[in-house]
Design a protein around this motif. Structure first.
Motif, PDB file in Angstrom:
ATOM      1  N   LEU A 115       0.829  -1.199   0.000  1.00 62.17           N
ATOM      2  CA  LEU A 115       0.000   0.000   0.000  1.00 62.17           C
ATOM      3  C   LEU A 115       0.870   1.258   0.000  1.00 62.17           C
ATOM      4  N   THR A 116       0.266   2.355  -0.407  1.00 68.78           N
ATOM      5  CA  THR A 116       0.981   3.630  -0.447  1.00 68.78           C
ATOM      6  C   THR A 116       0.626   4.523   0.733  1.00 68.78           C
ATOM      7  N   THR A 117      -0.379   4.130   1.519  1.00 70.06           N
ATOM      8  CA  THR A 117      -0.805   4.956   2.651  1.00 70.06           C
ATOM      9  C   THR A 117      -0.471   4.262   3.967  1.00 70.06           C
ATOM     10  N   VAL A 118      -0.327   5.081   4.997  1.00 67.59           N
ATOM     11  CA  VAL A 118      -0.199   4.582   6.366  1.00 67.59           C
ATOM     12  C   VAL A 118      -1.183   5.375   7.226  1.00 67.59           C
ATOM     13  N   VAL A 119      -1.588   4.784   8.340  1.00 65.70           N
ATOM     14  CA  VAL A 119      -2.548   5.452   9.207  1.00 65.70           C
ATOM     15  C   VAL A 119      -2.327   4.977  10.637  1.00 65.70           C
ATOM     16  N   GLU A 120      -2.608   5.845  11.576  1.00 68.33           N
ATOM     17  CA  GLU A 120      -2.575   5.460  12.975  1.00 68.33           C
ATOM     18  C   GLU A 120      -3.878   4.749  13.337  1.00 68.33           C
ATOM     19  N   ARG A 121      -3.768   3.730  14.157  1.00 68.65           N
ATOM     20  CA  ARG A 121      -4.962   3.053  14.662  1.00 68.65           C
ATOM     21  C   ARG A 121      -5.776   4.057  15.476  1.00 68.65           C
ATOM     22  N   PRO A 122      -7.073   4.242  15.165  1.00 69.37           N
ATOM     23  CA  PRO A 122      -7.864   5.238  15.910  1.00 69.37           C
ATOM     24  C   PRO A 122      -7.936   4.913  17.391  1.00 69.37           C
ATOM     25  N   GLU A 123      -8.147   5.945  18.186  1.00 69.22           N
ATOM     26  CA  GLU A 123      -8.284   5.768  19.625  1.00 69.22           C
ATOM     27  C   GLU A 123      -9.523   4.946  19.952  1.00 69.22           C
ATOM     28  N   LEU A 124      -9.427   4.151  21.014  1.00 71.60           N
ATOM     29  CA  LEU A 124     -10.562   3.402  21.524  1.00 71.60           C
ATOM     30  C   LEU A 124     -11.662   4.372  21.972  1.00 71.60           C
ATOM     31  N   VAL A 125     -12.924   4.016  21.713  1.00 71.13           N
ATOM     32  CA  VAL A 125     -14.054   4.798  22.215  1.00 71.13           C
ATOM     33  C   VAL A 125     -14.404   4.298  23.612  1.00 71.13           C
ATOM     34  N   PRO A 126     -14.307   5.128  24.642  1.00 70.98           N
ATOM     35  CA  PRO A 126     -14.733   4.683  25.976  1.00 70.98           C
ATOM     36  C   PRO A 126     -16.209   4.276  25.952  1.00 70.98           C
ATOM     37  N   LEU A 127     -16.604   3.378  26.843  1.00 69.86           N
ATOM     38  CA  LEU A 127     -18.012   3.001  26.916  1.00 69.86           C
ATOM     39  C   LEU A 127     -18.836   4.239  27.250  1.00 69.86           C
ATOM     40  N   THR A 128     -19.688   4.629  26.317  1.00 70.13           N
ATOM     41  CA  THR A 128     -20.414   5.897  26.417  1.00 70.13           C
ATOM     42  C   THR A 128     -21.906   5.619  26.379  1.00 70.13           C
ATOM     43  N   PRO A 129     -22.605   5.766  27.505  1.00 66.67           N
ATOM     44  CA  PRO A 129     -24.046   5.499  27.528  1.00 66.67           C
ATOM     45  C   PRO A 129     -24.799   6.373  26.545  1.00 66.67           C
ATOM     46  N   VAL A 130     -25.920   5.868  26.091  1.00 68.07           N
ATOM     47  CA  VAL A 130     -26.664   6.563  25.051  1.00 68.07           C
ATOM     48  C   VAL A 130     -27.080   7.953  25.496  1.00 68.07           C
ATOM     49  N   GLU A 131     -27.456   8.110  26.769  1.00 73.10           N
ATOM     50  CA  GLU A 131     -27.910   9.430  27.221  1.00 73.10           C
ATOM     51  C   GLU A 131     -26.779  10.441  27.226  1.00 73.10           C
ATOM     52  N   LYS A 132     -25.537   9.964  27.313  1.00 71.72           N
ATOM     53  CA  LYS A 132     -24.404  10.887  27.315  1.00 71.72           C
ATOM     54  C   LYS A 132     -24.064  11.344  25.904  1.00 71.72           C
ATOM     55  N   TRP A 133     -24.011  10.386  24.939  1.00 68.51           N
ATOM     56  CA  TRP A 133     -23.631  10.831  23.600  1.00 68.51           C
ATOM     57  C   TRP A 133     -24.759  11.559  22.902  1.00 68.51           C
ATOM     58  N   LYS A 134     -25.987  11.193  23.222  1.00 69.17           N
ATOM     59  CA  LYS A 134     -27.099  11.922  22.615  1.00 69.17           C
ATOM     60  C   LYS A 134     -27.281  13.290  23.268  1.00 69.17           C
ATOM     61  N   ALA A 135     -27.071  13.343  24.590  1.00 72.50           N
ATOM     62  CA  ALA A 135     -27.186  14.608  25.332  1.00 72.50           C
ATOM     63  C   ALA A 135     -28.413  15.384  24.892  1.00 72.50           C
ATOM     64  N   HIS A 136     -29.534  14.677  24.805  1.00 74.15           N
ATOM     65  CA  HIS A 136     -30.751  15.252  24.232  1.00 74.15           C
ATOM     66  C   HIS A 136     -31.454  16.154  25.246  1.00 74.15           C
ATOM     67  N   HIS A 137     -31.533  17.424  24.926  1.00 79.64           N
ATOM     68  CA  HIS A 137     -32.135  18.399  25.838  1.00 79.64           C
ATOM     69  C   HIS A 137     -33.584  18.709  25.494  1.00 79.64           C
ATOM     70  N   GLY A 138     -34.062  18.133  24.386  1.00 77.21           N
ATOM     71  CA  GLY A 138     -35.445  18.355  24.031  1.00 77.21           C
ATOM     72  C   GLY A 138     -35.731  19.766  23.560  1.00 77.21           C
ATOM     73  N   THR A 139     -34.696  20.457  23.076  1.00 75.95           N
ATOM     74  CA  THR A 139     -34.894  21.868  22.729  1.00 75.95           C
ATOM     75  C   THR A 139     -35.516  22.033  21.335  1.00 75.95           C
ATOM     76  N   ARG A 140     -35.383  21.008  20.513  1.00 73.33           N
ATOM     77  CA  ARG A 140     -35.947  21.107  19.169  1.00 73.33           C
ATOM     78  C   ARG A 140     -36.813  19.887  18.903  1.00 73.33           C
ATOM     79  N   LYS A 141     -37.984  20.076  18.491  1.00 72.90           N
ATOM     80  CA  LYS A 141     -38.892  18.970  18.187  1.00 72.90           C
ATOM     81  C   LYS A 141     -38.901  18.762  16.665  1.00 72.90           C
ATOM     82  N   VAL A 142     -38.456  17.575  16.257  1.00 75.06           N
ATOM     83  CA  VAL A 142     -38.348  17.285  14.835  1.00 75.06           C
ATOM     84  C   VAL A 142     -39.269  16.149  14.492  1.00 75.06           C
TER      85      VAL A 142
END
Length: 376
Positions: free
Chosen positions: A346-373
């Motif tokens: 191959l002609t490309t190299v890449v760093e292995r991406p960082e591990l994603v810590p266990l992130t509960p759905v309520e944390k990554w969504k952080a849904h504040h209910g400010t917009r109703k779609v």
């Protein structure tokens, strides 16, 4: 969280629904513009997202408050739209693959670097608890030093269910470019970058018959290889085999298995965010399930863009353009190696991406209910 990151969406086909369901009411982003070749579709989607405006592609690029263009066009248009957005000073996040030809993918990354903007790319499914838990298990030594892996994707062909499957069998299509990004991205997260490939491919049927929709029974030509198998040599020394095919009916193989000195991991389908990770360890009592220990819980498409914009530039995006270019390099080089019957570095190299810590759905969504779609 500060001001939301402002996004313009280009391409409002079927896949856009999954992205918009994730992004349209997320506090980290604000969809301010949408564009599609079908102006009526743009207007209908904009009406469902408060504050979004339906525009032409050109006017979306010109809109000064758009920071990132979410490129959900068909693969053949990925390069044109991404380069246009970059030239307008926008960052881009692209549905997989980055491009259908490696030189185009290389141009996207190089032009973005020159312009000082960022590139992200699907698949972000590998940031879910399935692949990330397997990654954490490997990093935690549960199978000892990883030595090899296998990845298998078998389907009899998308013409059975897709009413317009022509592009799957045209240049830029085929099982590797279609589904390979999921499996190769996962292998990179699990085992690190690839340094060389070899392989073989076949095309044993000259045409396919559409099995549903208004073109039922219509025959379409097959212009690409429909069974691709390859050997990936990782920089770590581990070897992976990959098979992607439109020429099989079913398989009992795990989507991905990783073999180490002291155990084996069965990894769930990387086309999905979650699924069971199973471990067989030497001296143990057979297979058992590894509880989720990393990844975005109940992740959904678009989480890769959220992962990037919430990182505040402090780390490379986990679904970044550099990974996508390396995946594209791996796939296109594998197809060339199969055609030429030789091993190619191959002609490309890449760093292995960082591990994603266990992130509960309520944390990554952080849904504040400010917009109703409305449901998209």
């Amino acid at each position: 969280m500060g001001d939301p990151h402002r996004v313009g969406v280009v391409g409002l086909g079927v896949i856009s629904r999954a992205y918009l369901d994730t992004l349209a009411d997320h506090p980290a982003v604000s969809i301010v513009a949408v564009a599609d070749l079908d102006a009526s579709r743009s207007a209908a989607v904009a009406a469902m997202i408060p504050g979004a405006e339906a525009l032409s592609v050109e006017h979306l690029f010109d809109r000064p408050d758009v920071q990132t263009v979410l490129n959900l066009t068909i693969p053949a248009a990925h390069a044109e739209i991404s380069l246009g957005a970059i030239d307008a000073g926008k960052s881009v996040y692209v549905e997989k693959p980055l491009a259908v030809a490696f030189p185009d993918g290389r141009s996207i990354i190089d032009r973005a670097a020159s312009a000082g903007v960022r590139v992200g790319c699907a698949p972000d499914t590998v940031l879910g608890t399935g692949t990330q838990t397997a990654r954490a298990a490997i990093d935690g030594g549960l199978i000892g030093r990883p030595l090899s892996a296998s990845a298998v994707m078998v389907t009899p062909g998308h013409e059975r269910w897709h009413p317009h499957p022509d592009f799957y069998y045209a240049p830029g299509g085929g099982p590797l470019l279609d589904m390979g990004p999921y499996y190769i991205s996962a292998l990179i997260h699990l085992l690190g970058p690839v340094r060389a490939v070899s392989g073989a491919a076949s095309r044993l049927r000259a045409e396919r018959v559409i099995g549903s929709g208004p073109r039922l029974g219509h025959r379409i030509p097959v212009q690409v290889d429909t069974h691709v198998t390859g050997m990936l040599e990782h920089a770590s020394g581990a070897l992976s085999t990959i098979t992607t095919t439109f020429d099989g009916v079913a398989t009992t193989a795990a989507p991905i298995e990783v073999h180490g000195e002291t155990g084996t991991l069965a990894v769930p389908d990387p086309n999905y965010f979650d699924g069971e990770v199973r471990l067989f360890a030497l001296g143990g009592n057979g297979w058992h399930v590894v509880a989720p220990r990393a990844g975005y819980v109940d992740g959904s498409r678009g989480i890769g863009l959220i992962d990037d914009v919430t990182g505040d530039g402090q780390r490379p995006p986990r679904a970044g353009g550099d990974v996508a270019l390396h995946v594209l390099d791996t796939m296109t080089t594998l197809l060339r190696a199969a055609a030429e019957g030789r091993r190619i570095e191959l002609t490309t190299v890449v760093e292995r991406p960082e591990l994603v810590p266990l992130t509960p759905v309520e944390k990554w969504k952080a849904h504040h209910g400010t917009r109703k779609v409305r449901r998209l």
